[in-house]
Design an enzyme around this catalytic site. Structure first.
Site, PDB file in Angstrom:
ATOM      1  CE1 TYR A  87      -4.117  -5.270  -2.353  1.00 54.00           C
ATOM      2  CE2 TYR A  87      -3.801  -3.576  -1.055  1.00 54.00           C
ATOM      3  CZ  TYR A  87      -3.615  -4.258  -2.282  1.00 54.00           C
ATOM      4  OH  TYR A  87      -2.853  -3.698  -3.421  1.00 54.00           O
ATOM      5  CE  LYS A 125      -2.443   2.242   2.462  1.00 54.01           C
ATOM      6  NZ  LYS A 125      -2.839   0.814   2.708  1.00 54.01           N
ATOM      7  CG  ASP A 147      -0.222  -5.810   6.320  1.00 53.70           C
ATOM      8  OD1 ASP A 147       0.635  -4.501   6.424  1.00 53.70           O
ATOM      9  OD2 ASP A 147      -0.583  -6.132   5.139  1.00 53.70           O
TER      10      ASP A 147
END
Ligand SMILES: *Cc1c(COP(=O)(O)O)cnc(C)c1O
Length: 431
Positions: free
Chosen positions: A144, A267, A239
């Site tokens: 994702y 995050k 990522d």
């Protein structure tokens, strides 16, 4: 006082918000039932509107690596707030933030701040396309990268076919530029590359996957991708929105000794505020506007409050290597507890764990890619999730999520999680 229960809030929410939530996984659809609405959190604990206390394993999907409402970050935000919330102009903290990121993540020479992980990955592939003059990208099934159109692509029917849109609203045109391969499958990548010579701008992946549940790269996989990218002039994008500053100070790339061309972050980098970043080789990043022609901008990018929180977080992590020692210990303690319980109960489920990330898959197949993850018994997972919640453990409400440990968890908390796990397994399997 007019307080609503979680249930009542959810009913009301569904009148005003699509599905009652601002991000789909929160609605508990994968596990059934009605979501708990959160009121507050401190350290290892999170509290709902109904007065329940839980031990935290979501931690805002990663950012709360030091536990909730850490005093240092709180103080940094409080200090920053006094000087207004946003300027839309350059500030000192942005420079300090960039310097700190560059010092912690060795492959990053220049970095641009954005407001989310989604923005980071969207921007990274745009730069890669500008830099290479090519259109296509390769991604892996089950990874994702946020909700940018280019990433909402399901696998095609064969290794060399184009992807198909995974969501209405994503055009065929966009889907045609995204190629997909199974995770840990170097041959599939090589086939895609051979069939699309000089058309592939970038290859993007989670170096350790959190978003199909926790899945590790097999020996040689990351190095193999690096080699293919070097041979073909493809921009390798790691990522690390989830793994950055979590699996080590320098992320998964430091841990696995792999040097990407670009890295995306999110995050933890915001300490809980909405922040993302992308960075890498100066040669590539100099293509970003206004240094270069690839446009990318943001009214609130580098926001002073967000920078204060993020910088306090990164400074702390940089100066406290024992954070990572502790997270390794906590992860090992939990995994060994889970394994002992399963042995005792005669169960053979797959536990994937690395550092402070783990997923218990309800399958006995090794989980190395998305199709193996999908062999899990999702009904059983739903029961397990609710059994754990009833025992005061707040987990990600889907089989395809990683859990995140924080340094606020003591050995005592880990042992509580381990026994809740054992009790829950007994309960749902009637052992
Ligand atoms: C969470 C996540 C994203 C998206 O970040 P948002 O801030 O939710 O947009 C992208 N990539 C990975 C690996 C993630 O875990």
């Amino acid at each position: 006082m007019n307080t609503l229960t979680s249930q009542q809030l959810f009913e009301k929410a569904q009148h005003y918000i699509p599905g009652g939530v601002n991000s789909p996984v929160r609605a508990f659809r994968a596990v059934g039932g009605s979501p708990v609405f959160i009121k507050s959190a401190k350290g290892p604990y999170i509290y709902d509107e109904d007065g329940n206390e839980y031990i935290e394993l979501i931690n805002s999907w990663g950012p709360m690596i030091l536990g909730h409402a850490h005093e240092l970050i709180q103080k940094a935000v409080q200090d920053a707030i006094q000087h207004s919330f946003s300027f839309g102009a350059p500030t000192r903290r942005e420079v300090e933030m960039a310097e700190q990121i560059v010092s912690m993540v060795p492959s990053i020479e220049k970095v641009r701040m954005v407001n989310s992980g989604t923005e980071a990955t969207m921007s990274a592939i745009r730069v890669a396309r500008g830099f290479t003059g090519r259109d296509k990208i390769i991604k892996f099934e089950g990874c994702y990268h946020g909700h940018g159109d280019s990433f909402l692509i399901a696998a095609g029917s064969g290794a060399v076919t184009f992807g198909t849109p995974d969501s209405p609203g994503v055009t065929r045109g966009v889907a045609n530029d995204t190629l997909t391969a199974p995770y840990n499958d170097l041959n599939a990548v090589q086939q895609l590359v051979d069939a699309n010579k000089n058309h592939i701008a970038a290859l993007i992946l989670e170096p350790v996957v959190g978003n199909m549940g926790c899945v590790l790269p097999e020996e040689g996989f990351l190095q193999g991708l690096r080699k293919i990218c070097d041979e073909e002039g493809i921009v390798l994008i790691l990522d690390e929105v989830m793994t950055g500053f979590r699996l080590s100070k320098g992320g998964a790339q430091e841990r696995f000794g792999i040097t990407p061309d670009l890295t995306t972050l999110g995050k933890i980098i915001g300490g809980g505020m909405p922040v993302g970043a992308y960075g890498g080789k100066a040669e590539i990043m100099n293509w970003v506007s206004p240094a270069g022609p690839v446009y990318q901008a943001g009214t609130l990018s580098g926001n002073p409050i967000a920078m204060a929180a993020g910088l306090a977080m990164l400074n702390y992590l940089n100066e406290h290597p024992e954070v990572y020692t502790r997270l390794e210990e906590a992860g090992k303690r939990l995994a060994s507890g889970f394994r002992t319980s399963m042995q005792k109960l005669g169960l053979n489920y797959t536990l994937n764990q690395i550092g402070s990330m783990y997923t218990l898959f309800f399958t006995d197949q090794p989980v190395t890619d998305f199709s193996a993850a999908k062999s899990s018994d999702l009904i059983l997972f739903g029961k397990y999730f609710h059994a754990m919640l009833n025992k005061g453990i707040y987990m990600g409400p889907s089989q395809f999520e990683s859990m995140f440990l924080s340094t606020a968890l003591t050995d005592g908390h880990i042992d509580t999680i381990v026994s809740a796990n054992e009790e829950s397994l007994k309960e749902i399997l009637s052992i």
